[in-house]
Design a protein around this motif. Structure first.
Motif, PDB file in Angstrom:
ATOM      1  N   PHE A  80       0.845  -0.977  -0.090  1.00 18.59           N
ATOM      2  CA  PHE A  80       0.034   0.024  -0.080  1.00 18.59           C
ATOM      3  C   PHE A  80       0.747   1.280   0.044  1.00 18.59           C
ATOM      4  O   PHE A  80       0.553   2.491  -0.709  1.00 18.59           O
ATOM      5  CB  PHE A  80      -0.836   0.058   1.249  1.00 18.59           C
ATOM      6  CG  PHE A  80      -2.124  -0.842   1.318  1.00 18.59           C
ATOM      7  CD1 PHE A  80      -2.795  -0.907  -0.022  1.00 18.59           C
ATOM      8  CD2 PHE A  80      -2.608  -1.661   2.224  1.00 18.59           C
ATOM      9  CE1 PHE A  80      -3.859  -1.904  -0.308  1.00 18.59           C
ATOM     10  CE2 PHE A  80      -3.605  -2.552   2.134  1.00 18.59           C
ATOM     11  CZ  PHE A  80      -4.341  -2.657   0.684  1.00 18.59           C
ATOM     12  N   LYS A 104       2.272   1.901  -3.326  1.00 20.49           N
ATOM     13  CA  LYS A 104       1.379   2.049  -4.587  1.00 20.49           C
ATOM     14  C   LYS A 104       1.004   3.494  -4.427  1.00 20.49           C
ATOM     15  O   LYS A 104       0.375   4.241  -3.485  1.00 20.49           O
ATOM     16  CB  LYS A 104      -0.026   1.366  -4.173  1.00 20.49           C
ATOM     17  CG  LYS A 104      -0.793   1.149  -5.291  1.00 20.49           C
ATOM     18  CD  LYS A 104      -1.950   0.246  -4.852  1.00 20.49           C
ATOM     19  CE  LYS A 104      -3.214   0.116  -5.937  1.00 20.49           C
ATOM     20  NZ  LYS A 104      -4.234  -0.952  -5.477  1.00 20.49           N
ATOM     21  N   SER A 105       1.226   4.032  -5.766  1.00 24.97           N
ATOM     22  CA  SER A 105       0.886   5.430  -5.709  1.00 24.97           C
ATOM     23  C   SER A 105      -0.537   5.939  -6.133  1.00 24.97           C
ATOM     24  O   SER A 105      -1.276   4.899  -6.084  1.00 24.97           O
ATOM     25  CB  SER A 105       1.638   6.241  -7.104  1.00 24.97           C
ATOM     26  OG  SER A 105       1.255   5.536  -8.401  1.00 24.97           O
ATOM     27  N   GLU A 151      -8.615   7.247  -2.762  1.00 31.10           N
ATOM     28  CA  GLU A 151      -9.313   7.847  -1.634  1.00 31.10           C
ATOM     29  C   GLU A 151     -10.444   7.338  -1.099  1.00 31.10           C
ATOM     30  O   GLU A 151     -10.585   7.248  -0.161  1.00 31.10           O
ATOM     31  CB  GLU A 151      -9.074   9.370  -2.014  1.00 31.10           C
ATOM     32  CG  GLU A 151      -7.815   9.895  -1.630  1.00 31.10           C
ATOM     33  CD  GLU A 151      -7.395  11.112  -2.555  1.00 31.10           C
ATOM     34  OE1 GLU A 151      -7.616  12.349  -2.255  1.00 31.10           O
ATOM     35  OE2 GLU A 151      -7.443  11.092  -3.765  1.00 31.10           O
ATOM     36  N   SER A 210     -10.156   3.735   1.052  1.00 32.51           N
ATOM     37  CA  SER A 210      -9.484   3.427   2.356  1.00 32.51           C
ATOM     38  C   SER A 210     -10.123   2.576   3.280  1.00 32.51           C
ATOM     39  O   SER A 210      -9.394   1.864   3.763  1.00 32.51           O
ATOM     40  CB  SER A 210      -9.313   4.856   2.802  1.00 32.51           C
ATOM     41  OG  SER A 210      -8.496   5.665   2.010  1.00 32.51           O
ATOM     42  N   GLY A 211     -11.502   2.665   3.391  1.00 28.05           N
ATOM     43  CA  GLY A 211     -12.082   1.801   4.046  1.00 28.05           C
ATOM     44  C   GLY A 211     -11.896   0.411   3.610  1.00 28.05           C
ATOM     45  O   GLY A 211     -11.602  -0.602   4.547  1.00 28.05           O
ATOM     46  N   LYS A 243      -9.306  -0.655   2.245  1.00 27.09           N
ATOM     47  CA  LYS A 243      -7.763  -1.179   2.532  1.00 27.09           C
ATOM     48  C   LYS A 243      -7.744  -1.614   3.875  1.00 27.09           C
ATOM     49  O   LYS A 243      -7.140  -2.449   4.433  1.00 27.09           O
ATOM     50  CB  LYS A 243      -6.900   0.034   2.382  1.00 27.09           C
ATOM     51  CG  LYS A 243      -6.740  -0.030   0.759  1.00 27.09           C
ATOM     52  CD  LYS A 243      -5.641   1.266   0.696  1.00 27.09           C
ATOM     53  CE  LYS A 243      -5.645   1.926  -0.786  1.00 27.09           C
ATOM     54  NZ  LYS A 243      -4.954   3.106  -0.855  1.00 27.09           N
ATOM     55  N   ILE A 244      -8.510  -0.762   4.843  1.00 21.56           N
ATOM     56  CA  ILE A 244      -8.473  -1.160   6.367  1.00 21.56           C
ATOM     57  C   ILE A 244      -9.141  -2.328   6.738  1.00 21.56           C
ATOM     58  O   ILE A 244      -8.425  -3.217   7.338  1.00 21.56           O
ATOM     59  CB  ILE A 244      -9.094   0.078   7.167  1.00 21.56           C
ATOM     60  CG1 ILE A 244      -8.340   1.376   6.911  1.00 21.56           C
ATOM     61  CG2 ILE A 244      -9.149  -0.283   8.594  1.00 21.56           C
ATOM     62  CD1 ILE A 244      -9.263   2.449   7.497  1.00 21.56           C
ATOM     63  N   ASP A 276     -10.050  19.619   0.501  1.00 30.59           N
ATOM     64  CA  ASP A 276     -10.580  19.046   1.780  1.00 30.59           C
ATOM     65  C   ASP A 276      -9.497  18.422   2.554  1.00 30.59           C
ATOM     66  O   ASP A 276      -9.040  17.250   2.151  1.00 30.59           O
ATOM     67  CB  ASP A 276     -11.679  17.920   1.242  1.00 30.59           C
ATOM     68  CG  ASP A 276     -12.101  17.204   2.401  1.00 30.59           C
ATOM     69  OD1 ASP A 276     -12.349  17.895   3.847  1.00 30.59           O
ATOM     70  OD2 ASP A 276     -12.719  16.137   2.302  1.00 30.59           O
ATOM     71  N   PRO A 277      -8.555  19.173   2.983  1.00 30.41           N
ATOM     72  CA  PRO A 277      -7.538  18.997   3.856  1.00 30.41           C
ATOM     73  C   PRO A 277      -7.810  17.578   4.840  1.00 30.41           C
ATOM     74  O   PRO A 277      -8.771  17.831   5.293  1.00 30.41           O
ATOM     75  CB  PRO A 277      -6.868  20.198   4.256  1.00 30.41           C
ATOM     76  CG  PRO A 277      -7.920  20.801   4.421  1.00 30.41           C
ATOM     77  CD  PRO A 277      -8.896  20.684   3.652  1.00 30.41           C
ATOM     78  N   TYR A 278      -7.004  16.959   4.897  1.00 30.90           N
ATOM     79  CA  TYR A 278      -6.849  15.878   6.232  1.00 30.90           C
ATOM     80  C   TYR A 278      -6.423  16.599   7.418  1.00 30.90           C
ATOM     81  O   TYR A 278      -5.278  17.101   7.317  1.00 30.90           O
ATOM     82  CB  TYR A 278      -6.104  14.644   5.863  1.00 30.90           C
ATOM     83  CG  TYR A 278      -6.831  13.275   6.741  1.00 30.90           C
ATOM     84  CD1 TYR A 278      -7.922  12.913   6.720  1.00 30.90           C
ATOM     85  CD2 TYR A 278      -5.891  13.166   7.695  1.00 30.90           C
ATOM     86  CE1 TYR A 278      -8.215  11.661   7.341  1.00 30.90           C
ATOM     87  CE2 TYR A 278      -6.040  12.170   8.421  1.00 30.90           C
ATOM     88  CZ  TYR A 278      -7.325  11.520   8.364  1.00 30.90           C
ATOM     89  OH  TYR A 278      -7.974  10.744   9.209  1.00 30.90           O
TER      90      TYR A 278
END
Lengths: 575, 566
Positions: free
Chosen positions: A96, A99-100, A106, A109-110, A112-113, A415-417
């Motif tokens: 992960f 991987k670019s 985006e 992500s769920g 991947k988790i 939408d910054p994290y």
């Protein structure tokens, strides 16, 4: 990543399990022998108790040994699962991290988790249950069968004839279960979906007075789920029933056979007969254990398959080198025939050729989906182009030291994290240097967050939630801007907010950028007419290509798309 | 333990299945014990050379017991699982009802994914509570007592040893292990949460981490969290393994004791030698049966944890007698201040305004400025914190919310669409004909949709604009509503559709009260009052003309809006 490879790495543990299994088999045989000997001595030879004391002590030691060996096998198996999972999880994370970014990256992500946590956990039974059981089942029963054959071959024959029925029935029933359990999974998903659907729409349902109906729908689907589960279980129970029947009948058969041979033919002794009768159940117990381990092993294999699928997808890491970039002024950027295509997605970007001089101000405009964000990711070095070259200060990106590039770069997205941590931690993320509290307050003042933060009990050390929960959109934007102010990048990629921001944030961003941009190269995905007009150059993107490149004056007269974009606004403003 | 009371109550409702499973389980257990005892008896008899005919009875019994065992095991499994899954169904229903009663506070506290995992996964894992915690000791109790009872006819001491084994395995060992488990509280769940959170931060914040060059550090932290989780779950399993070993060994020890004692009494002449083999085989089978109990403490601890998690979701809001409203008059907000839990700044700060009957009000402001909160407060979905809301001069808390909803027409910012047909999703009632429904679809420019067209979950096969138009269509089917609350009803529509939707809404609401919430500053010219909200505060209010003339916040916002392209 390969199961075989992991097995090879864990060969030592498997050898230990094999060794312990052989020893365990031997113990089972000797234990049965001792028991028979004791009963024989007391029951048939009518010897006094003293004559079996040694045998009893030996038996005691053997039983202790048996428990210990089972414990060893169990512990080694656990360790096997532990190591395998650790390895796989780290391997997955490596995948992960290299991987670019991809467009779907985006949102996934769920997923991947889920893969990192649940799927990896599901692998455990393969290593900690299935493999050890296979080793045990392929050694101990063979030892037992050999011993039984040696002492009384007819019993051995009975076992040999009945035992294959167990895997046979398992296979037949297993095939049926697959369809059934797929149906159950479907029911389960249907139930989950229904529940989630209702839950998320509960407010709507309530407001329109429809909540009662959905309660009964939930009830129906939970019953449907129960019935589907029972259907699967019935098949599983039927398989257990067959195994039970076969093993029970075979053992009954062996009991009959040995007693017949004792009484009618007088061809074997009580000693042999009882010995066989003690060993036979041990044989079937192991087969039954194997079949249940087989079930969980198969589920694990599905999990392994899922992980392999993920790992086998291209992980084209962004390539970097060692060449340091100069630090004084922003680097020039050049893209030569760069293009990019997403897998499983029709979208194509490029070929793109462009050159950005230091301190240039560029506005990038285009309809949504035209590839502006992808171009930004390529420019930022977050994504590796499929082909073509990116030059930074004339060096190919593949030769450039990544940290000397990222030190220059700032990226202000819509939408910054915001990370879980304190306000100060989130702001000082911008630099590895020590940031004093005064400095934090200074930038907070610049982004007009100081009044708000000073009302908080812990001030800049207030913890803000995961993903910035509890912050409004404007507050997040201003916090992200504060990061940039601390970092002081020389190249800024700025995704200008569309609407929905408050006036204060709007002004803060404008003022800060006006002051900053003199010392920076700025590329803006622009939405404001003012931003567009004041830039040195304007790029227009359409379907993944830059179709026009020029100043406002040039485009105003030559580009139709640009004209159509700005005219209605002009008109309205004139009215 | 009190949390598990609920589960026990639900189990008691399935008495028949529970009794049947105990009965079948008992028969199965006894049949196995009988089978092996009879085999031992058969062999011992054969050894001292009795005629074959005398043995045929025993032989027949052995066969019969084998078949009985297999059948009753099937019955036991069937009924125990059916009972268990029916109980889970009941629990799900109860849980859902609880959610339904307190949904507004819940949706604030929990994400729907969290509630889903409780509803599906957590409740599913409660199946072990009946199957592995409650049921096995009950069953083994009967099996052991019966066996010990029979054994006592032949040898008091053997019966006594079996009894000691019984007490050890059913009571002493599980209790000790449970106590040990509780004392060395496992960190598995906590470590898993840490890992999950760290993974979330890493994946969601990947871009930022890369640019600010913190990706490596975060990755290492993630690896550490992963190893920590792996380590603690390994330790937990090792504990279980150790307990299992001790448990198994105690079983072996009792079998050994039976053999030793049996041998002693036979050689002493107190016991017939034939029964030595019988007792041995009997105790081997007996302790094989009790193996299931070794995992009881783990399952008990899990069930407890799960039921605690379930009871966390508690219904709030006590049921008072509330007044039902028959008509909605004026609405008055007095100094409302409202903060969401763990938000830095309040969503509403000292907000006061009045909605007169039949008036049209717009609240404008950037997204996230607390506008939507007002709708929730007005409808009694959210309770007020500071300040008051008065409906016809009555406090909103005193009014029955469902009666408020009945007289209102609401378009939520995120209107929900369910899996079903367009017809289902229009929420029509029996008074509406298909023609009525087609008419409203036409009015919102959705006439190309069929009433029977399928709408997927969350309306995922509809575009944002279609969803908004369908949400407005819902309200048009309920034109009698006196209060219209519209939260960003047209934010995803193009200009043409926007104009149409506002025209339709204007037509319906001429003499109705309307509250429009929007961050777009179009179609506001005819509003009776416009309230400008910034950071939870009212900064300006007035008619469109007044505000434009004043050249304040509203004017500036309008200017920015005009300069935005694309």
């Amino acid at each position: 990543m390969n199961v075989k490879q992991i097995i090879r790495e864990q060969k030592n543990k498997l050898m230990w399990i094999l060794l312990f299994s052989i020893l365990l088999g031997a113990i089972i045989v000797f234990q049965a022998y001792l028991i028979v000997e004791i009963i024989h001595t007391i029951f048939l030879e009518n010897q006094p108790f003293e004559s079996v004391v040694t045998l009893l002590s030996l038996l005691f030691i053997l039983l202790l040994g048996r428990a210990l060996f089972i414990h060893f096998i169990g512990s080694v198996s656990l360790k096997l699962g532990f190591q395998a999972k650790k390895k796989i999880r780290n391997r997955l994370l490596d995948h992960f991290s290299t991987k670019s970014l991809t467009p779907t990256n985006e949102d996934q992500s769920g997923k991947k988790i889920g893969l990192m946590l649940d799927t990896v956990d599901e692998i455990d039974p393969y290593f900690s249950e299935y493999l050890p059981k296979v080793i045990q089942a392929s050694t101990i029963p063979i030892i037992l069968l050999g011993v039984i054959f040696y002492f009384n071959y007819p019993s051995g024959l009975i076992i040999l004839f009945t035992a294959p029925f167990i895997p046979l029935f398992m296979a037949i029933i297993g095939m049926k279960t697959r369809d059934k359990s797929e149906e159950q999974i479907e029911q389960m998903n249907a139930f989950s979906a229904q529940f989630l659907d209702t839950l998320q729409g509960l407010k709507t349902l309530k407001l329109f007075g429809k909540a009662k109906q959905s309660e009964s729908k939930i009830e129906t689907s939970t019953l449907g789920f129960r019935d589907a589960t029972m259907d699967v279980l019935k098949v599983a129970f039927a398989s257990a029933f067959m195994m039970e029947l076969i093993s029970m009948l075979s053992m009954g058969l062996i009991a009959l056979e040995v007693s017949f041979r004792m009484i009618v033919f007088d061809s074997i002794t009580f000693h042999t007969a009882f010995f066989v009768l003690l060993l036979a159940p041990e044989f079937y117990v192991l087969l039954k254990e194997l079949s249940s381990a087989f079930h969980s092993g198969r589920e694990s294999l599905t999990a392994i398959k899922k992980i392999n699928e993920e790992i086998s997808t291209d992980a084209n890491d962004v390539s970097w080198g060692t060449q340091k970039l100069q630090t004084g002024s922003p680097s020039s950027i050049q893209l030569n025939n760069v293009d990019m295509q997403y897998p499983n997605d029709g979208f194509m970007l490029g070929p793109i050729n462009l050159h950005i001089d230091p301190y240039e101000k560029i506005a990038l405009i285009g309809e949504s989906g035209s590839g502006k964000t992808t171009l930004f990711h390529l420019l930022a070095g977050l994504m590796e182009p499929q082909s073509g070259t990116i030059y930074l200060d004339g060096y190919s990106k593949a030769d450039v030291d990544s940290s000397s590039w990222f030190r220059q770069l700032g990226y202000l997205s819509q939408d910054p994290y915001i990370f879980a941590g304190t306000i100060a931690e989130n702001i000082s993320l911008g630099t590895d240097k020590f940031v004093s509290d005064q400095e934090i307050w200074r930038v907070l003042n610049q982004v007009k967050l100081d009044t708000l933060v000073s009302t908080l009990e812990h001030g800049i050390h207030t913890t803000i939630g995961e993903g910035g929960r509890g912050l409004s959109g404007g507050e997040k934007q201003r916090l992200a801007l504060a990061r940039i102010l601390i970092k002081q990048p020389s190249i800024l990629l700025f995704d200008e907010p569309t609407t929905g921001l408050d006036l204060k944030t709007e002004k803060v961003i404008q003022n800060s950028l006006e002051q900053l941009t003199e010392k920076m190269t700025v590329i803006t995905i622009a939405h404001r007419i003012k931003t567009i007009q004041s830039s040195d150059r304007i790029w227009i993107m359409e379907e993944g290509k830059i179709v026009a490149d020029g100043t406002h004056k040039e485009l105003e007269h030559s580009n139709e798309f640009y004209q159509s974009l700005i005219t209605p606004i002009r008109k309205e403003n004139m009215e | 333990m009190t949390n598990l009371r609920v589960v026990i109550n639900e189990i008691l409702k399935e008495k028949k299945d529970v009794l049947l499973s105990v009965l079948f389980g008992f028969i199965a257990g006894m049949a196995a014990i009988g089978l092996f005892s009879a085999s031992g008896y058969l062999l011992s008899k054969a050894a001292i050379g009795v005629p074959l005919t005398a043995l045929t009875v025993v032989i027949a019994i052995v066969k019969l017991l084998g078949v009985t065992r297999a059948f009753s095991r099937y019955g036991e499994r069937y009924y125990s699982h059916r009972a268990s899954f029916t109980v889970l169904g009941h629990i799900r229903k109860t849980f859902y009802r609880r959610l339904d009663q307190s949904f507004s506070t819940l949706m604030q506290k929990y994400q729907s994914g969290d509630l889903l995992s409780r509803m599906v996964g957590d409740i599913e894992s409660l199946q072990t509570y009946f199957l592995r915690v409650l049921y096995p000791p009950m069953l083994l109790f009967f099996i052991f007592l019966t066996t010990i009872f029979f054994a006592s006819f032949f040898s008091f001491w053997v019966a006594a040893i079996l009894f000691i084994g019984f007490i050890l395995q059913i009571l002493v060992l599980p209790t000790l292990f449970y106590w040990w488990l509780m004392k060395t509280k496992s960190t598995v769940r906590m470590d898993r949460t840490t890992l999950s959170n760290d993974a979330g931060e890493y994946f969601f914040g990947y871009k930022e981490l890369k640019i600010f060059q913190h990706e490596k550090t975060q990755k290492n932290a993630l690896i550490k969290a992963s190893d920590q989780y792996e380590r603690s779950s390994f330790n937990q399993k090792r504990k279980e393994r150790l307990h299992q070993t001790i448990y198994t060994w105690v079983g072996y020890f009792i079998i050994w004791l039976v053999l030793a004692a049996g041998a002693y009494f036979v050689s002493d002449g107190d016991l017939n030698g034939i029964y030595l083999a019988v007792f041995l085989l009997l105790s081997i089978t007996l302790f094989e049966n009790s193996e299931v109990l070794s995992a009881l403490p783990i399952h008990l601890a899990n069930s407890q944890e799960v039921s605690e998690r379930l009871s966390e979701v508690e219904p709030t809001g006590h049921e008072d007698m509330k007044t039902t409203v028959s008509s909605l008059g004026s609405l008055q907000m007095e100094q409302l201040t409202f903060s969401y839990p763990n938000a830095l700044s309040p969503a509403l700060l000292d907000v006061s305004f009045i909605l007169n009957r039949g008036s049209k009000t717009a609240i404008v402001g950037p997204s996230g400025s607390g506008k939507s909160t007002i709708i929730d407060l007005v409808l009694g979905i959210e309770s007020t914190q500071d300040g008051r809301i008065l409906w016809n001069n009555e406090l909103v808390e005193k009014l029955e919310p469902s009666s408020l909803w009945k007289h209102s027409n609401v378009v939520l910012q995120e209107s929900h669409f369910f899996y079903g047909t367009v017809r289902d999703n229009l929420f029509a009632d029996s008074t509406h004909t298909d023609a009525d429904m087609l008419k409203v679809l036409e009015r919102v420019n959705l006439s190309y949709l069929d009433l029977d067209s399928l709408v997927l979950e969350k309306g995922s096969n509809l575009s944002g604009g279609e969803k908004q138009r369908l949400a407005v269509a819902r309200t048009l089917l309920k034109p009698e509503a006196e209060l219209w609350l519209l939260d960003e009803p047209t934010s995803s529509l193009d200009t043409k559709n926007k104009d149409n939707i506002y025209r339709q809404l204007w037509n319906e609401t001429e003499d109705k009260t309307m509250l429009l919430i929007t961050h777009e500053l179009t179609h506001l010219e005819d509003m009776d009052q416009i309230i400008v909200l910034q950071e939870g505060k009212i900064v300006e209010s007035g008619t469109y003309e007044e505000l434009m003339k004043r050249q304040g916040e509203f004017f500036q916002m309008k200017q920015i809006e005009d300069s935005v392209l694309l």
